[in-house]
Design a protein around this motif. Sequence first.
Motif, PDB file in Angstrom:
ATOM      1  N   ASN A 134       0.867  -1.175   0.000  1.00 55.02           N
ATOM      2  CA  ASN A 134       0.000   0.000   0.000  1.00 55.02           C
ATOM      3  C   ASN A 134       0.903   1.224   0.000  1.00 55.02           C
ATOM      4  O   ASN A 134       1.649   1.462   0.953  1.00 55.02           O
ATOM      5  CB  ASN A 134      -0.890  -0.006   1.246  1.00 55.02           C
ATOM      6  CG  ASN A 134      -2.009   1.008   1.167  1.00 55.02           C
ATOM      7  OD1 ASN A 134      -2.865   0.912   0.308  1.00 55.02           O
ATOM      8  ND2 ASN A 134      -2.002   1.985   2.056  1.00 55.02           N
ATOM      9  N   SER A 135       0.891   1.983  -1.088  1.00 55.62           N
ATOM     10  CA  SER A 135       1.942   2.981  -1.237  1.00 55.62           C
ATOM     11  C   SER A 135       1.552   4.098  -2.194  1.00 55.62           C
ATOM     12  O   SER A 135       0.569   4.013  -2.928  1.00 55.62           O
ATOM     13  CB  SER A 135       3.227   2.318  -1.757  1.00 55.62           C
ATOM     14  OG  SER A 135       2.962   1.676  -3.002  1.00 55.62           O
ATOM     15  N   GLN A 136       2.363   5.124  -2.142  1.00 52.45           N
ATOM     16  CA  GLN A 136       2.291   6.255  -3.068  1.00 52.45           C
ATOM     17  C   GLN A 136       3.581   6.231  -3.878  1.00 52.45           C
ATOM     18  O   GLN A 136       4.667   6.063  -3.330  1.00 52.45           O
ATOM     19  CB  GLN A 136       2.189   7.552  -2.267  1.00 52.45           C
ATOM     20  CG  GLN A 136       2.054   8.831  -3.053  1.00 52.45           C
ATOM     21  CD  GLN A 136       2.093  10.026  -2.107  1.00 52.45           C
ATOM     22  OE1 GLN A 136       3.123  10.311  -1.494  1.00 52.45           O
ATOM     23  NE2 GLN A 136       0.973  10.718  -1.970  1.00 52.45           N
ATOM     24  N   GLN A 137       3.474   6.385  -5.202  1.00 53.32           N
ATOM     25  CA  GLN A 137       4.663   6.323  -6.048  1.00 53.32           C
ATOM     26  C   GLN A 137       4.780   7.569  -6.911  1.00 53.32           C
ATOM     27  O   GLN A 137       3.797   8.047  -7.485  1.00 53.32           O
ATOM     28  CB  GLN A 137       4.655   5.095  -6.952  1.00 53.32           C
ATOM     29  CG  GLN A 137       5.958   4.921  -7.737  1.00 53.32           C
ATOM     30  CD  GLN A 137       5.980   3.665  -8.577  1.00 53.32           C
ATOM     31  OE1 GLN A 137       4.960   3.270  -9.124  1.00 53.32           O
ATOM     32  NE2 GLN A 137       7.141   3.019  -8.678  1.00 53.32           N
ATOM     33  N   SER A 138       5.984   8.083  -6.980  1.00 57.82           N
ATOM     34  CA  SER A 138       6.268   9.225  -7.842  1.00 57.82           C
ATOM     35  C   SER A 138       7.633   9.023  -8.471  1.00 57.82           C
ATOM     36  O   SER A 138       8.387   8.116  -8.098  1.00 57.82           O
ATOM     37  CB  SER A 138       6.248  10.531  -7.038  1.00 57.82           C
ATOM     38  OG  SER A 138       7.224  10.496  -6.006  1.00 57.82           O
ATOM     39  N   THR A 181      -2.249   8.239 -14.483  1.00 57.25           N
ATOM     40  CA  THR A 181      -0.863   8.157 -14.947  1.00 57.25           C
ATOM     41  C   THR A 181      -0.225   6.880 -14.435  1.00 57.25           C
ATOM     42  O   THR A 181      -0.158   6.670 -13.218  1.00 57.25           O
ATOM     43  CB  THR A 181      -0.039   9.365 -14.449  1.00 57.25           C
ATOM     44  OG1 THR A 181      -0.711  10.566 -14.787  1.00 57.25           O
ATOM     45  CG2 THR A 181       1.344   9.367 -15.066  1.00 57.25           C
ATOM     46  N   THR A 182       0.236   6.030 -15.336  1.00 61.79           N
ATOM     47  CA  THR A 182       0.978   4.857 -14.905  1.00 61.79           C
ATOM     48  C   THR A 182       2.357   5.288 -14.426  1.00 61.79           C
ATOM     49  O   THR A 182       2.799   6.421 -14.650  1.00 61.79           O
ATOM     50  CB  THR A 182       1.138   3.859 -16.058  1.00 61.79           C
ATOM     51  OG1 THR A 182       1.971   4.456 -17.074  1.00 61.79           O
ATOM     52  CG2 THR A 182      -0.211   3.479 -16.651  1.00 61.79           C
ATOM     53  N   ASP A 184       5.216   4.350 -15.563  1.00 59.07           N
ATOM     54  CA  ASP A 184       6.086   4.628 -16.702  1.00 59.07           C
ATOM     55  C   ASP A 184       5.781   5.996 -17.305  1.00 59.07           C
ATOM     56  O   ASP A 184       6.693   6.738 -17.687  1.00 59.07           O
ATOM     57  CB  ASP A 184       5.930   3.541 -17.765  1.00 59.07           C
ATOM     58  CG  ASP A 184       6.140   2.156 -17.181  1.00 59.07           C
ATOM     59  OD1 ASP A 184       7.147   1.946 -16.502  1.00 59.07           O
ATOM     60  OD2 ASP A 184       5.274   1.283 -17.396  1.00 59.07           O
ATOM     61  N   GLU A 185       4.505   6.340 -17.379  1.00 58.50           N
ATOM     62  CA  GLU A 185       4.134   7.664 -17.877  1.00 58.50           C
ATOM     63  C   GLU A 185       4.605   8.753 -16.940  1.00 58.50           C
ATOM     64  O   GLU A 185       5.019   9.833 -17.380  1.00 58.50           O
ATOM     65  CB  GLU A 185       2.618   7.733 -18.060  1.00 58.50           C
ATOM     66  CG  GLU A 185       2.097   6.872 -19.199  1.00 58.50           C
ATOM     67  CD  GLU A 185       0.591   6.709 -19.179  1.00 58.50           C
ATOM     68  OE1 GLU A 185       0.030   6.287 -20.212  1.00 58.50           O
ATOM     69  OE2 GLU A 185      -0.026   7.000 -18.132  1.00 58.50           O
ATOM     70  N   ALA A 186       4.571   8.490 -15.638  1.00 58.85           N
ATOM     71  CA  ALA A 186       5.063   9.471 -14.670  1.00 58.85           C
ATOM     72  C   ALA A 186       6.557   9.711 -14.853  1.00 58.85           C
ATOM     73  O   ALA A 186       7.043  10.844 -14.775  1.00 58.85           O
ATOM     74  CB  ALA A 186       4.765   8.998 -13.245  1.00 58.85           C
ATOM     75  N   ALA A 187       7.308   8.645 -15.109  1.00 59.59           N
ATOM     76  CA  ALA A 187       8.748   8.782 -15.347  1.00 59.59           C
ATOM     77  C   ALA A 187       9.013   9.619 -16.583  1.00 59.59           C
ATOM     78  O   ALA A 187       9.887  10.501 -16.585  1.00 59.59           O
ATOM     79  CB  ALA A 187       9.381   7.398 -15.492  1.00 59.59           C
TER      80      ALA A 187
END
Length: 404
Positions: A134-138, A181-182, A184-187
Motif C-alpha cells: 500500500n503505497s504512493q509512487q512518484s 498516470t501509470t 512509466d508515464e510518470a517517469a
Amino acid sequence: MPPMPGVRKQGRAQQADLDTVSGACATLLASLPRADQRRKGETYVRGLLSTPGRKTMRNLAAITDEPAAAQSLHHFISCSTWDWLAVRSSLAGQLNRLLSPRAWVVQSMLVPKTGQHSVGVERRYVPALGETVNSQQSYGLWLASEAAAAPVNWHLSIGKAWLQKNRTKAHATIPTGESGTTSDEAAVQAALKAAAWGLELRPIVMDARYSALHPLVEAFTAAGLPFLLRVSGSCTLLAAGVNQSDHRVVAASAEDLLGLARAQRRPVEWIDPTSPGARRTSLVAPLQVYWPSLPESRPQGSYTQVPTGSARNASLGLPLTLLGKWQTYERGVRQMWLTNITDAGYGPLLRLSKLIHRVDTDFSNISLNVGMQDFEGRSYAGWHRHVTLASVAHALQLLRGRCP
C-alpha cells in the motif's frame, strides 16, 4: 539584515545561515506573487532544514513565534495558488549552473502508507520487493554529477481506479486534465517537463528493469532525448551480424546477446560515487542492436550520431547500443544497459550509469532528512508544493556541504 518577522532570535552563526537561506529563497521563490507567500515559503524551507524528526506542520511551525503558524503553513501548502512548476524551473536553472550535471537521473520514490487517504495511494505490486505494498509512487528528475545530485522535478503516479474514486473529493484537488498516470508515464513526464525548461540537455539515466520499456524508449525517442536505460536480461532485441562469420538477423534476449559479445569485454575503471576516491574496475562490452518498432532517429544535442549502416540494417529499426557489465570474478553479465548514445565509448557510458548510485546516496543522506517523504496531507497540489520546497531544502543542504 534583521531577523525575518515571526522568527525567533538567532545567534551569530545561526543568523549567517539564515541570511544564506533567505538569499537563496529570495531567488528561488521570486515567482510567488505575494510577499506573504514568499515569507511563508522561506519559513517552510527553514523548518525542513532545521526541524528534527518528521516534518509535520506543527513541528515546522515550532521555529516561529506565531501562534497560528501551523494553520498558516498548512494553508500555504495545501490551499494556496502559487505555481510549483515556476519554482522548480528556477531551481533547475540554478543547480544546472552550480552542479554542472552530467546526467538527468529519473528515479522512483515509493512511500509506503498505512491508510488510503493520501493522494494517489493504492496497493501496487513492487517487483524490487517481490510483494504488494500500500503505497504512493512518484518519479523525480535529478541533476547528477559524480560529486552531487539534486531533484528538480516530480511527477506523481495516479492510477485510474484511484482517480475515479477520489476525483469528486475536494481535498484531492486533482486537475481536470488528469486522466490517470501509470508509473512509466510518470517517469516520462518528469523528464519531458524538465526538458521544456530550456536546460542544456543531458542523457536521461534510469533503472528501467521493472518498467514497461516500450513507452520509455518511444517517448524519449520521439522527444529527441538521449537515454541510458538499465534493462532486464529478458528484454528482447534485434541484432545483425553478431559475429564475423554469421550475418543473420537475430532476435534474442539482452542476456543471450551479450553472451555472444563476451569475447569483446574490456576493463574500465570508474570512481565509486558512494565512496569518494574509491576506484573500481569492471569488464564492459558493447553490442549494436535495434529496437524494431521505431525508425532511425537522432537525439537532440551532440550526444549521439546514429550510424548509417546498410539499407538492410536500417530497416531493422532504431539503432541502439546494448552495454554489458561484468565483474572481473564473475562469468555471467551483471548489468545490461540500452542507449541511443551510439557514438560514446563504453567507458563514459559505464560512468554515466554509476550516477544512479550518486542519486541513491544523496536521497538517503539529504532528501530523507529534509522531509521529502513526510507530507501527510490529502491534497494533490499540497503534495506537489511540499516536494518542491523539500527539493529547495535538499539543494540548500547540499550546497552547505560543498561550501567552506
